[in-house]
Design a protein around this motif. Structure first.
Motif, PDB file in Angstrom:
ATOM      1  N   LYS A 123      52.651 -24.796 -16.672  1.00 15.02           N
ATOM      2  CA  LYS A 123      54.050 -24.560 -16.324  1.00 15.02           C
ATOM      3  C   LYS A 123      54.434 -25.325 -15.071  1.00 15.02           C
ATOM      4  O   LYS A 123      55.504 -25.915 -15.002  1.00 15.02           O
ATOM      5  N   ILE A 124      53.547 -25.309 -14.071  1.00 13.57           N
ATOM      6  CA  ILE A 124      53.827 -26.043 -12.836  1.00 13.57           C
ATOM      7  C   ILE A 124      53.929 -27.524 -13.138  1.00 13.57           C
ATOM      8  O   ILE A 124      54.861 -28.192 -12.719  1.00 13.57           O
TER       9      ILE A 124
ATOM     10  N   GLU B 283      57.145 -32.376 -14.159  1.00  8.56           N
ATOM     11  CA  GLU B 283      57.549 -33.422 -15.102  1.00  8.56           C
ATOM     12  C   GLU B 283      59.047 -33.344 -15.370  1.00  8.56           C
ATOM     13  O   GLU B 283      59.733 -34.366 -15.432  1.00  8.56           O
ATOM     14  N   GLN B 284      59.575 -32.139 -15.516  1.00  4.10           N
ATOM     15  CA  GLN B 284      61.008 -31.977 -15.748  1.00  4.10           C
ATOM     16  C   GLN B 284      61.805 -32.511 -14.559  1.00  4.10           C
ATOM     17  O   GLN B 284      62.823 -33.181 -14.736  1.00  4.10           O
ATOM     18  N   GLN B 285      61.335 -32.254 -13.368  1.00  3.73           N
ATOM     19  CA  GLN B 285      62.012 -32.756 -12.169  1.00  3.73           C
ATOM     20  C   GLN B 285      61.962 -34.285 -12.136  1.00  3.73           C
ATOM     21  O   GLN B 285      62.958 -34.940 -11.833  1.00  3.73           O
ATOM     22  N   ARG B 286      60.806 -34.858 -12.453  1.00  5.72           N
ATOM     23  CA  ARG B 286      60.660 -36.318 -12.489  1.00  5.72           C
ATOM     24  C   ARG B 286      61.613 -36.924 -13.519  1.00  5.72           C
ATOM     25  O   ARG B 286      62.298 -37.906 -13.250  1.00  5.72           O
ATOM     26  N   TYR B 287      61.675 -36.285 -14.673  1.00  2.00           N
ATOM     27  CA  TYR B 287      62.554 -36.737 -15.751  1.00  2.00           C
ATOM     28  C   TYR B 287      64.021 -36.670 -15.322  1.00  2.00           C
ATOM     29  O   TYR B 287      64.774 -37.631 -15.517  1.00  2.00           O
ATOM     30  N   ASP B 288      64.431 -35.553 -14.734  1.00  2.40           N
ATOM     31  CA  ASP B 288      65.821 -35.395 -14.288  1.00  2.40           C
ATOM     32  C   ASP B 288      66.196 -36.446 -13.250  1.00  2.40           C
ATOM     33  O   ASP B 288      67.293 -37.022 -13.301  1.00  2.40           O
ATOM     34  N   GLU B 289      65.281 -36.730 -12.325  1.00  9.68           N
ATOM     35  CA  GLU B 289      65.544 -37.741 -11.291  1.00  9.68           C
ATOM     36  C   GLU B 289      65.668 -39.141 -11.909  1.00  9.68           C
ATOM     37  O   GLU B 289      66.541 -39.916 -11.538  1.00  9.68           O
TER      38      GLU B 289
ATOM     39  N   LEU C 296      54.841 -34.627 -21.757  1.00 10.93           N
ATOM     40  CA  LEU C 296      54.758 -33.198 -22.078  1.00 10.93           C
ATOM     41  C   LEU C 296      53.614 -32.909 -23.048  1.00 10.93           C
ATOM     42  O   LEU C 296      52.951 -31.872 -22.926  1.00 10.93           O
ATOM     43  N   THR C 297      53.372 -33.811 -23.998  1.00 10.62           N
ATOM     44  CA  THR C 297      52.256 -33.578 -24.930  1.00 10.62           C
ATOM     45  C   THR C 297      50.920 -33.604 -24.202  1.00 10.62           C
ATOM     46  O   THR C 297      49.958 -32.982 -24.650  1.00 10.62           O
ATOM     47  N   LYS C 298      50.857 -34.313 -23.093  1.00 12.82           N
ATOM     48  CA  LYS C 298      49.617 -34.363 -22.309  1.00 12.82           C
ATOM     49  C   LYS C 298      49.469 -33.126 -21.423  1.00 12.82           C
ATOM     50  O   LYS C 298      48.361 -32.771 -21.041  1.00 12.82           O
TER      51      LYS C 298
ATOM     52  N   LYS D 139      54.150 -28.665 -29.798  1.00  7.74           N
ATOM     53  CA  LYS D 139      54.699 -28.979 -31.118  1.00  7.74           C
ATOM     54  C   LYS D 139      56.123 -29.525 -30.991  1.00  7.74           C
ATOM     55  O   LYS D 139      56.498 -30.474 -31.687  1.00  7.74           O
ATOM     56  N   LYS D 140      56.916 -28.931 -30.107  1.00  3.16           N
ATOM     57  CA  LYS D 140      58.291 -29.398 -29.896  1.00  3.16           C
ATOM     58  C   LYS D 140      58.301 -30.823 -29.349  1.00  3.16           C
ATOM     59  O   LYS D 140      59.097 -31.658 -29.785  1.00  3.16           O
ATOM     60  N   ALA D 141      57.417 -31.088 -28.395  1.00  7.54           N
ATOM     61  CA  ALA D 141      57.346 -32.431 -27.813  1.00  7.54           C
ATOM     62  C   ALA D 141      56.901 -33.459 -28.860  1.00  7.54           C
ATOM     63  O   ALA D 141      57.453 -34.560 -28.933  1.00  7.54           O
ATOM     64  N   GLU D 142      55.915 -33.102 -29.664  1.00  2.00           N
ATOM     65  CA  GLU D 142      55.445 -34.011 -30.711  1.00  2.00           C
ATOM     66  C   GLU D 142      56.544 -34.289 -31.734  1.00  2.00           C
ATOM     67  O   GLU D 142      56.711 -35.424 -32.187  1.00  2.00           O
TER      68      GLU D 142
END
Length: 107
Positions: free
Chosen positions: A14-15, A20-26, A60-62, A72-75
């Motif tokens: 989760k962390i 990753e979500q923060q990196r993606y948003d930036e 995310l898959t990693k 599964k959602k990421a794949e």
């Protein structure tokens, strides 16, 4: 004991997923700003969005363990993006080469 170990692994994922979500948003914000500032064309912007999304889903898959709902959602998202970008007709080698050139030029 196994439950506490699994819980610790889930918390760690989760962390990492949050990071990753923060990196993606930036990255998305910077890319959108380049388009707003007229540094890139609409076509380049759209192509970049697809690459950023593909990179995000791959990361995310990693992060998530095999078999989890998140993985599964990421794949699934990766498969959908690949089908969309290839249109079912382009060769994978050509697409991979074009993507690599695009990344080198803009990222």
């Amino acid at each position: 004991m196994l439950d506490s170990k699994r819980k610790a692994e889930e918390d760690s994922a989760k962390i990492s997923a949050q990071e990753e979500q923060q990196r993606y948003d930036e990255k998305m914000a910077r890319w959108k700003q380049r388009y707003i500032d007229d540094e890139i064309s609409r076509e380049t912007y759209n192509a970049g969005l697809e690459l950023i999304e593909l990179d995000h889903q791959t990361r995310l898959t990693k992060i998530y363990k095999d078999g989890t709902e998140e993985r599964k959602k990421a794949e699934k998202a990766i498969q959908d993006l690949e089908l969309k970008s290839k249109g079912g007709t382009a060769s994978a080698n050509t697409d991979d080469k074009q993507a690599a050139e695009f990344k080198q030029k803009y990222f």
